[in-house]
Enzyme design. Sequence first.
Site, PDB file in Angstrom:
ATOM      1  N   GLY A  52      36.707  42.519  41.635  1.00  0.00           N
ATOM      2  CA  GLY A  52      36.302  43.141  40.513  1.00  0.00           C
ATOM      3  C   GLY A  52      35.532  42.200  39.742  1.00  0.00           C
ATOM      4  CB  SER A  53      34.399  41.721  35.992  1.00  0.00           C
ATOM      5  OG  SER A  53      34.844  43.113  35.273  1.00  0.00           O
ATOM      6  CB  THR A  54      34.736  37.871  40.055  1.00  0.00           C
ATOM      7  OG1 THR A  54      35.229  38.047  40.621  1.00  0.00           O
ATOM      8  CG2 THR A  54      35.987  37.046  38.883  1.00  0.00           C
TER       9      THR A  54
END
Length: 447
Positions: free
Chosen positions: A215-217
């Site tokens: 995801g956004s990591t």
Amino acid sequence: MIRYIRWCAYFCALLLVALLANLARVQVWESAAYGANPANKRPAIERYAEPRGDILVDGRPVTGSRDSGQLLRYERTYTNGPLYAPVTGFSSQTYGTSFVERAEDQVLSGTDPGLSAFPLWYELSRGRPAGGNAVTTVRAAVQQAAYAGLAGKRGAVAALDPATGKILALVSSPSYDPAVLSGTGTKVKDAWTALNADPARPMLNRALRETYPPGSTFKIVTAAAALDAGVVTDVDAPTRTPDPYPLPGTSTLLPNAGTGCEDASMAEAVQWSCNTVMAKIGVQVGLRGMVEAARRFGFNGGEGLRVPSWVSRSNFDTDMSQDQLALSAIGQFNTKATPLQMAMVAAAVANGGEVTYPYLVERTTQDDGSQVRRGDRRSLGRAMNPATALRMQELMVNVVENGTGRNAAIPGAVVGGKTGTAQHGVGNAGRRSAGGCRQRLAPFERR
């Protein structure tokens, strides 16, 4: 008469030679086959005839041995078994070994040649030295804090020392007590069946063996790639990105979870986790640039990591269309990573751009503490330029102080991080993450 006695002597000598030849055949050429025969109990009896060496955390053993009084005499015991199970694994007289118990089995069982100055003597005498010890890099306080933080929920924590690669915590939840698998009999078999049938999969080491959509990591990788490639030269400049963002070559619109992302800068996109901006930046970096950036951080490794237990391979596709690349740049589509891999991403930022090889065993020792082998610091290369790493530190600190990662703030410390939630499966019904795959990438601090 003398002639018959002579022939009898020759015949006896021939029988003796045949006997010696057969003895040599059994002892030399076929000894391995006899030793591996399932009907041969001697290797198992010998293996468990003496106490096994210990696995240490902060200099204290978290394992032990118990005299069962049975044919297989010594069984493995564990202190705080569920807490350290992802580190130690199990040592079972029925089901073998796993994790550090397996990776360092020769030392722990006393069969490693390095445990004795005269290994040939033990080979000839069919003896063995006392089992050695495996001293881990885990810090008990960090491990306990991570375990308590997960509170039995499905998840994992991997914490690294960015400068050395030492694994300070390795937690997988829910966990199990490896002691229930140590011995033999119906109780052990029932425990094994129950653990494997449990839908929560407590024996799965989620920190090392399971991959998830980051995801956004993953936007940290995309942002670093953009800075290194010169695609972004001013992190505060508007990016002219619409909200929602049309995925290239399609009529599909990529939305944001929040507002305020239209024409946002890369700094704002990291701070507020704007999908649209980071997807567009990933497309601008290009497939080749993104693949190379991901590789530098540790994705797509050939045989994967060994810490010393093997780690599942983290993936970033090397052949994608532009719309797929846009989704991959925000940690979705086919992008998958272990929690340990994402800890390596953040550690590279904290370490000035250099990726260090993670390791879990600091050293192995003889029973008296004399060193056998030591785990040394190893570099996996540079994931980004030092200037890029410094800028990424600033962006990640801003996430914690002013953005989506405020819950990671620690009074008196400067903490950097990146939050992320990924949809997984149709209708977000993928088996690995009910309700999405949530990760918080916040393992470094500057005092």
